[in-house]
Write a protein that holds these residues in place. Structure first.
Motif, PDB file in Angstrom:
ATOM      1  N   GLN A   1       8.279   7.192  -1.150  1.00 16.18           N
ATOM      2  CA  GLN A   1       8.754   8.500  -0.746  1.00 16.18           C
ATOM      3  C   GLN A   1       7.736   9.585  -1.070  1.00 16.18           C
ATOM      4  O   GLN A   1       8.074  10.762  -1.146  1.00 16.18           O
ATOM      5  CB  GLN A   1      10.103   8.819  -1.418  1.00 16.18           C
ATOM      6  CG  GLN A   1      11.213   7.910  -0.962  1.00 16.18           C
ATOM      7  CD  GLN A   1      11.382   7.918   0.540  1.00 16.18           C
ATOM      8  OE1 GLN A   1      11.155   8.931   1.183  1.00 16.18           O
ATOM      9  NE2 GLN A   1      11.744   6.789   1.112  1.00 16.18           N
ATOM     10  N   GLY A   2       6.479   9.185  -1.253  1.00 19.30           N
ATOM     11  CA  GLY A   2       5.429  10.179  -1.381  1.00 19.30           C
ATOM     12  C   GLY A   2       5.273  10.762  -2.749  1.00 19.30           C
ATOM     13  O   GLY A   2       4.839  11.900  -2.897  1.00 19.30           O
ATOM     14  N   ASN A   3       5.654  10.034  -3.814  1.00 17.76           N
ATOM     15  CA  ASN A   3       5.470  10.564  -5.158  1.00 17.76           C
ATOM     16  C   ASN A   3       4.122  10.206  -5.753  1.00 17.76           C
ATOM     17  O   ASN A   3       3.822  10.570  -6.882  1.00 17.76           O
ATOM     18  CB  ASN A   3       6.588  10.078  -6.086  1.00 17.76           C
ATOM     19  CG  ASN A   3       7.902  10.732  -5.750  1.00 17.76           C
ATOM     20  OD1 ASN A   3       8.708  10.177  -5.028  1.00 17.76           O
ATOM     21  ND2 ASN A   3       8.114  11.931  -6.240  1.00 17.76           N
ATOM     22  N   ILE A   4       3.325   9.452  -5.039  1.00 15.38           N
ATOM     23  CA  ILE A   4       1.934   9.218  -5.409  1.00 15.38           C
ATOM     24  C   ILE A   4       1.089   9.611  -4.201  1.00 15.38           C
ATOM     25  O   ILE A   4       1.260   9.063  -3.122  1.00 15.38           O
ATOM     26  CB  ILE A   4       1.673   7.752  -5.790  1.00 15.38           C
ATOM     27  CG1 ILE A   4       2.561   7.342  -6.963  1.00 15.38           C
ATOM     28  CG2 ILE A   4       0.211   7.542  -6.151  1.00 15.38           C
ATOM     29  CD1 ILE A   4       2.388   5.888  -7.378  1.00 15.38           C
ATOM     30  N   PHE A   5       0.208  10.571  -4.385  1.00 18.52           N
ATOM     31  CA  PHE A   5      -0.562  11.108  -3.272  1.00 18.52           C
ATOM     32  C   PHE A   5      -2.057  10.963  -3.532  1.00 18.52           C
ATOM     33  O   PHE A   5      -2.524  11.229  -4.642  1.00 18.52           O
ATOM     34  CB  PHE A   5      -0.262  12.604  -3.073  1.00 18.52           C
ATOM     35  CG  PHE A   5       1.197  12.939  -2.952  1.00 18.52           C
ATOM     36  CD1 PHE A   5       1.823  12.946  -1.722  1.00 18.52           C
ATOM     37  CD2 PHE A   5       1.949  13.270  -4.076  1.00 18.52           C
ATOM     38  CE1 PHE A   5       3.160  13.268  -1.602  1.00 18.52           C
ATOM     39  CE2 PHE A   5       3.289  13.597  -3.973  1.00 18.52           C
ATOM     40  CZ  PHE A   5       3.905  13.593  -2.729  1.00 18.52           C
ATOM     41  N   LEU A   6      -2.795  10.556  -2.527  1.00 20.98           N
ATOM     42  CA  LEU A   6      -4.247  10.656  -2.552  1.00 20.98           C
ATOM     43  C   LEU A   6      -4.631  11.909  -1.781  1.00 20.98           C
ATOM     44  O   LEU A   6      -4.158  12.139  -0.665  1.00 20.98           O
ATOM     45  CB  LEU A   6      -4.894   9.424  -1.908  1.00 20.98           C
ATOM     46  CG  LEU A   6      -4.794   8.105  -2.683  1.00 20.98           C
ATOM     47  CD1 LEU A   6      -5.491   6.991  -1.910  1.00 20.98           C
ATOM     48  CD2 LEU A   6      -5.399   8.234  -4.083  1.00 20.98           C
TER      49      LEU A   6
ATOM     50  N   PHE B   1       0.834  -1.199   0.000  1.00 19.68           N
ATOM     51  CA  PHE B   1       0.000   0.000   0.000  1.00 19.68           C
ATOM     52  C   PHE B   1       0.872   1.253   0.000  1.00 19.68           C
ATOM     53  O   PHE B   1       1.868   1.333   0.729  1.00 19.68           O
ATOM     54  CB  PHE B   1      -0.919   0.009   1.213  1.00 19.68           C
ATOM     55  CG  PHE B   1      -1.935  -1.110   1.224  1.00 19.68           C
ATOM     56  CD1 PHE B   1      -2.510  -1.549   0.048  1.00 19.68           C
ATOM     57  CD2 PHE B   1      -2.310  -1.724   2.404  1.00 19.68           C
ATOM     58  CE1 PHE B   1      -3.446  -2.568   0.036  1.00 19.68           C
ATOM     59  CE2 PHE B   1      -3.246  -2.738   2.424  1.00 19.68           C
ATOM     60  CZ  PHE B   1      -3.818  -3.172   1.230  1.00 19.68           C
ATOM     61  N   ILE B   2       0.479   2.239  -0.795  1.00 21.38           N
ATOM     62  CA  ILE B   2       1.250   3.470  -0.944  1.00 21.38           C
ATOM     63  C   ILE B   2       0.628   4.621  -0.175  1.00 21.38           C
ATOM     64  O   ILE B   2       1.326   5.372   0.517  1.00 21.38           O
ATOM     65  CB  ILE B   2       1.372   3.843  -2.434  1.00 21.38           C
ATOM     66  CG1 ILE B   2       2.132   2.745  -3.189  1.00 21.38           C
ATOM     67  CG2 ILE B   2       2.070   5.180  -2.609  1.00 21.38           C
ATOM     68  CD1 ILE B   2       2.129   2.930  -4.677  1.00 21.38           C
ATOM     69  N   ASP B   3      -0.685   4.776  -0.281  1.00 22.33           N
ATOM     70  CA  ASP B   3      -1.345   5.900   0.376  1.00 22.33           C
ATOM     71  C   ASP B   3      -2.801   5.540   0.624  1.00 22.33           C
ATOM     72  O   ASP B   3      -3.324   4.567   0.057  1.00 22.33           O
ATOM     73  CB  ASP B   3      -1.259   7.164  -0.494  1.00 22.33           C
ATOM     74  CG  ASP B   3      -1.401   8.446   0.319  1.00 22.33           C
ATOM     75  OD1 ASP B   3      -1.603   8.356   1.555  1.00 22.33           O
ATOM     76  OD2 ASP B   3      -1.320   9.539  -0.270  1.00 22.33           O
ATOM     77  N   LEU B   4      -3.450   6.318   1.487  1.00 18.86           N
ATOM     78  CA  LEU B   4      -4.850   6.065   1.803  1.00 18.86           C
ATOM     79  C   LEU B   4      -5.553   7.366   2.169  1.00 18.86           C
ATOM     80  O   LEU B   4      -4.920   8.338   2.587  1.00 18.86           O
ATOM     81  CB  LEU B   4      -4.991   5.039   2.921  1.00 18.86           C
ATOM     82  CG  LEU B   4      -4.552   5.377   4.358  1.00 18.86           C
ATOM     83  CD1 LEU B   4      -4.982   4.266   5.314  1.00 18.86           C
ATOM     84  CD2 LEU B   4      -3.057   5.568   4.477  1.00 18.86           C
TER      85      LEU B   4
END
Length: 411
Positions: free
Chosen positions: A250-255, A195-198
């Motif tokens: 490192q936060g390059n995909i943001f929801l 999982f990357i972001d939520l």
């Protein structure tokens, strides 16, 4: 002493309406330190919401081991704040409507979560400890990577959900305010979950899954009967090929969400740089752990989830009269008209304000980058952040309330 007596003897309504409404944030902090009476008055003023408790939206909250700061885009200045509730073992994991979501990680195997208002030191503790699975207790990993909340903590009977992404990036912890315990959502057996972001909108939890390149959705109302089941909502949007790299962890995909319109956005930050060390998650997914020097940000791409059609899809959009604020711990989209505190921000629609930290061992503080990307002409403007360079590099998050507070400002 005489000035303190004058302030102490002023009627509360005069102090609130005639003084506090006309003061910038840094003077609020100074007034609170004047005497015990002023501290109580300012704190009550914030708590009762007779005025916006963050009058210079938006703010970047920066915390290192030794210092805490608020960086205001409205004044382009850094304000050192006193936050006795944020000890050495505490980490800010997110924010919601001006409240910080903080994790106390001092006890091995557990995380104690609480809400903290950095302006008046009010603390609301979650009574249930979060028991961490063994995979989230590995050395070198955060016990909890990030937390989001459906709303600020409330006592009016409405539901408030708190959801955390654990340090192994494949477990999710769900808590409904006033419940007895947390619910842990475990990955499916034999699945390679990452999982990357939520983000939460209403009672729907949206999760960006890097292993399947898709958005998963959980209905938090189903958590009353145990861990809710994920549904694959839609694949991630494709972007135009460029000489850039998308760095997941490192936060390059943001929801990000627009709280008022209840819309979900996905924002890519494209950057390039020389990686020093990286972690191989899967064959097709590698995440850097450090860089030779901070990457260069090239461009942002913004997509909005369109749910009005028969089939859900992504729209590659410009923000037009809106602005976005992006960081690894908190991202949001709002109308520029909400930003009544600053003329420059109000006329600056179609902009993305970013606050990110790239791990760079040789010169760690050079990895802290705060700036603005204009979607109209793809220009980038960086903002200087002068903070003490003692201790570890701060991890920034945007803090603010995505609502129109203009009716609280009386002239």
């Amino acid at each position: 002493m005489e000035e303190n007596n004058i302030l102490t003897n002023l009627p509360v309504d005069v102090l609130e309406l005639m003084i506090l409404n006309r003061l910038p944030l840094k003077d609020w902090l100074g007034l609170r330190a004047t005497c015990r009476s002023c501290r109580k008055t300012v704190s009550n003023f914030i708590e009762n919401k007779r005025c916006c408790h963050l009058p210079e939206l938006p703010l970047v909250f920066l915390k290192s081991k030794k210092s805490r700061f608020l960086y205001s885009l409205g004044t382009k200045s850094v304000h050192r704040i006193r936050t006795p509730q944020l000890g050495r073992n505490n980490r800010c994991l997110g924010s919601v409507e001006g409240w910080l979501i903080v994790g106390d990680l001092s006890e091995k195997g557990f995380a104690k979560i609480f809400f903290s208002n950095p302006m008046n030191d009010v603390r609301i503790t979650i009574p249930s400890k979060l028991h961490l699975p063994p995979s989230a207790q590995c050395d070198g990993k955060l016990h909890v990577s990030k937390m989001v909340a459906s709303s600020k903590p409330n006592f009016d009977g409405s539901d408030c959900y708190l959801v955390g992404l654990l340090g192994d990036d494949c477990h999710i912890a769900i808590y409904k305010l006033f419940d007895k315990s947390w619910i842990i959502v475990e990955p499916d057996k034999d699945s390679r979950t990452y999982f990357i972001d939520l983000e939460i909108i209403g009672t729907q939890l949206y999760v960006c899954d890097g292993s399947s390149d898709s958005i998963l959705v959980y209905d938090l109302k189903d958590s009353i009967n145990g861990p809710p089941k994920a549904k694959v909502l839609i694949e991630l949007p494709e972007i135009m090929p460029q000489e850039s790299s998308i760095i997941s962890n490192q936060g390059n995909i943001f929801l990000a969400k627009d709280e008022v319109l209840r819309e979900l956005y996905l924002i890519y930050m494209l950057s390039n740089g020389e990686v020093k060390n990286q972690h191989v998650v899967f064959d097709h997914l590698k995440t850097p752990t450090s860089f030779v020097k901070p990457p260069q940000i090239n461009i942002f791409e913004v997509f909005k989830l369109d749910t009005d059609k028969d089939s859900i899809g992504w729209q590659n959009v410009k923000l037009e009269d809106r602005v976005s604020f992006v960081s690894s711990y908190k991202s949001m989209v709002m109308s520029r008209d909400v930003l009544n505190c600053n003329k420059e921000l109000r006329i600056g629609g179609n902009n993305i304000y970013f606050a990110v930290t790239f791990p760079c061992p040789i010169n760690p503080w050079s990895g802290l980058e705060v700036g603005m990307f204009c979607l109209t002409d793809s220009s980038i403007k960086y903002f200087p952040v002068e903070t003490s360079k003692q201790g570890d590099v701060p991890y920034p998050l945007w803090d603010g309330d995505n609502r129109d507070w203009s009716h609280y400002h009386k002239h």
